[in-house]
Design an enzyme around this catalytic site. Structure first.
Site, PDB file in Angstrom:
ATOM      1  N   ASP A 177      -1.163   3.907  -3.497  1.00  0.00           N
ATOM      2  CA  ASP A 177      -1.258   3.085  -2.240  1.00  0.00           C
ATOM      3  C   ASP A 177      -1.274   1.635  -2.642  1.00  0.00           C
ATOM      4  OD1 ASP A 177      -1.671   2.361   0.458  1.00  0.00           O
ATOM      5  OD2 ASP A 177      -3.941   2.557   0.083  1.00  0.00           O
ATOM      6  N   HIS A 214       1.257  -2.794  -4.339  1.00  0.00           N
ATOM      7  CA  HIS A 214       0.533  -4.281  -4.368  1.00  0.00           C
ATOM      8  C   HIS A 214       0.432  -5.108  -5.478  1.00  0.00           C
ATOM      9  CE1 HIS A 214       1.210  -3.572  -0.081  1.00  0.00           C
ATOM     10  NE2 HIS A 214      -0.204  -3.106  -0.060  1.00  0.00           N
TER      11      HIS A 214
HETATM   12  C1  BG6 Z   1      -2.174  -1.491   2.859  1.00  0.00           C
HETATM   13  C2  BG6 Z   1      -2.801  -0.008   2.174  1.00  0.00           C
HETATM   14  O1  BG6 Z   1      -0.877  -1.377   2.304  1.00  0.00           O
HETATM   15  O2  BG6 Z   1      -2.673  -2.612   2.236  1.00  0.00           O
HETATM   16  C3  BG6 Z   1      -4.464  -0.316   2.495  1.00  0.00           C
HETATM   17  O3  BG6 Z   1      -2.153   1.103   2.462  1.00  0.00           O
HETATM   18  C4  BG6 Z   1      -5.082  -1.471   2.256  1.00  0.00           C
HETATM   19  O4  BG6 Z   1      -5.013   0.917   2.074  1.00  0.00           O
HETATM   20  C5  BG6 Z   1      -4.101  -2.886   2.835  1.00  0.00           C
HETATM   21  O5  BG6 Z   1      -6.232  -1.410   2.772  1.00  0.00           O
HETATM   22  C6  BG6 Z   1      -5.040  -3.874   2.198  1.00  0.00           C
HETATM   23  O6  BG6 Z   1      -3.845  -5.018   2.813  1.00  0.00           O
HETATM   24  P1  BG6 Z   1      -4.508  -6.062   4.094  1.00  0.00           P
HETATM   25  O7  BG6 Z   1      -3.784  -7.379   3.592  1.00  0.00           O
HETATM   26  O8  BG6 Z   1      -4.260  -5.486   5.255  1.00  0.00           O
HETATM   27  O9  BG6 Z   1      -5.903  -6.066   3.750  1.00  0.00           O
END
Ligand code: BG6
Length: 468
Positions: A233, A238
């Site tokens: 994930d 990321h």
């Molecule tokens: C998402 C994940 O891509 O990014 C999540 O699936 C995560 O688990 C989220 O919480 C965090 O990103 P942001 O920028 O929305 O806080």
């Protein structure tokens, strides 16, 4: 075309992002948003859903361009598979005819088709094939959510299936961390300021930390999460992309092709992860959550030490960490500066750092060792922060809106590329083959104690709020 238009991701992210573009006047003059799903909602039902999404996850519909926006929403239901286009092809034809277009994809008079697959990766192949089978691929752009594949083999099969229908230039793989303002400042601040550019290497940087602890739990999407976990994930998606943003060599320009190439190419220099340098954790109580498989050993926390084998970064650990139900929430990239050799004694260790906060509108902070004001030559550490929201100029766009705008304008610089992803999986392979045991941790802590040792001789910057 928005596939999964009645789903969670569309509701939380994609629809509000689309509306943000309308509000900012960044949509083309003539556009339609066609939702697709398995049900047979009417256009009016879809308008209601979009309105609910904006009330809950956007600015609401009381202000802004809602009255015109709602008239551009259509719903084409009954699914969309290679064998059965549901109502989609008819709706597209109708819109094209209404605008006097022939839909042959060869001229300015045609609508630019954008397909956004806001669904889990297991569906990508079928939707791509359906787009090809029903002749909606010509000149179209197709947006895929992350993760683009969930295993090395899965990635390769998907990549092949996608390229059977589409040219790479038509493909937009989203990683929304790349659309954050402060992530873009990793390359802008670096290349625009010689002071920063000069320190961006192993002569000056002792350690890079990419730290994304989250206080959130997973209860509202337990089934998805229990099949994915923190490694897929967040880590190989990321955090790896942000690591590549930091690690890349200077591109020939900051134009789309050059920037994308520089970022995706450096992933080939990431050393495959050594499982003994990875700590996996699971928060206590995880397996009691509805939707989580009994006895699940899915990771809700990962910390990893990554090495980048380039002359610029040899010897500098990249420390990556993320997890759910932790004691602090942050999205921070820190370049921790080396201690100086020089005439000053007792300089606090690892005190100098340049830090990028990717959360929200973003911020950049510099901490420096300065003279303790007053008599004598005491030293102290002083941080200073620049909130990007305070920078004069245009309005920041939320990452999804920014990336959607890039799709509409055909700019692929902030999207991932298959050569980069191929290397991502090579780097992840040892971890997937020899997964360390998942260590339990208390909610509200910063994960298993074992993760602290990874940062030694330094420490993780972000600590639990209760310890602050
Ligand atoms: C998402 C994940 O891509 O990014 C999540 O699936 C995560 O688990 C989220 O919480 C965090 O990103 P942001 O920028 O929305 O806080």
């Amino acid at each position: 075309m928005l596939y999964g238009a009645t789903g969670d991701l569309a509701k939380r992210m994609v629809l509000p992002a689309f509306y943000a573009l309308a509000t900012a006047g960044l949509l083309p003059e003539d556009w339609w948003l066609v939702g697709n799903g398995r049900g047979d909602d009417t256009d009016e039902d879809f308008v209601d859903r979009v309105s609910e999404s904006l009330e809950k996850f956007g600015p609401g519909t009381a202000s802004g361009p809602w009255d015109t926006f709602r008239t551009r929403l259509r719903f084409a239901g009954k699914g969309f598979t290679p064998d059965d286009p549901g109502q989609l092809v008819d709706v597209v034809e109708e819109l094209r005819n209404g605008a006097g277009q022939d839909g042959d994809g060869d001229g300015a008079e045609d609508y630019q088709l954008v397909h956004y697959i806001a669904l889990p990766p297991s569906t990508f192949t079928d939707y791509t094939r359906a787009i090809g089978a029903h002749g909606l691929d010509e000149g179209a752009r197709v947006v895929y959510e992350k993760p683009f594949g969930t295993s090395p083999d899965g990635f390769r099969e998907l990549d092949q299936a996608v390229h059977e229908v589409l040219d790479e230039q038509q493909v937009y793989r989203i990683d929304h961390f790349l659309g954050k303002e402060a992530t873009q400042d990793l390359h802008v601040v670096r290349f625009a300021n010689s002071l920063v550019n000069g320190m961006w290497n192993n002569d000056h940087v002792a350690q890079v930390q990419i730290d994304v602890p989250e206080t959130l739990g997973i209860a509202d999407r337990a089934e998805f999460y229990d099949e994915t976990g923190a490694v897929l994930d967040m880590l190989v998606t990321h955090l790896f992309q942000v690591a590549a943003e930091v690690a890349m060599e200077p591109p020939a320009s900051l134009g789309a092709e050059d920037l994308q190439s520089a970022r995706e190419e450096v992933i080939a220099s990431f050393r495959p992860l050594d499982p003994s340098e990875v700590v996996l954790g699971q928060f206590e109580g995880y397996t009691e959550i509805e939707g989580v498989a009994e006895g699940s050993t899915m990771d809700t926390f990962v910390a990893a030490r990554l090495w980048v084998d380039t002359d610029r970064w040899r010897g500098v650990p990249f420390l990556l960490r993320t997890g759910k139900e932790l004691g602090a929430g942050a999205q921070t990239v820190s370049l921790v500066l080396k201690d100086t050799d020089g005439p000053l004694r007792d300089v606090p260790a690892a005190a100098g750092a340049l830090r990028f906060s990717l959360a929200g509108d973003g911020a950049i902070a510099l901490s420096m060792v300065v003279k303790d004001p007053g008599p004598g030559l005491g030293l102290t550490v002083a941080p200073t922060t620049l909130d990007l929201a305070d920078v004069e100029g245009g309005e920041a766009l939320p990452p999804y809106a920014r990336l959607l705008h890039d799709v509409l304008t055909g700019d692929r610089s902030l999207f991932t590329r298959p050569d980069g992803l191929e290397h991502v999986w090579e780097v992840a392979q040892p971890l997937l083959d020899h997964r360390p045991d998942v260590i339990p941790y208390a909610k509200g802590s910063m994960g298993p104690q074992e993760a602290l040792a990874l940062a030694e001789p330094g420490t993780w910057f972000i600590t639990a709020e209760s310890d602050a």
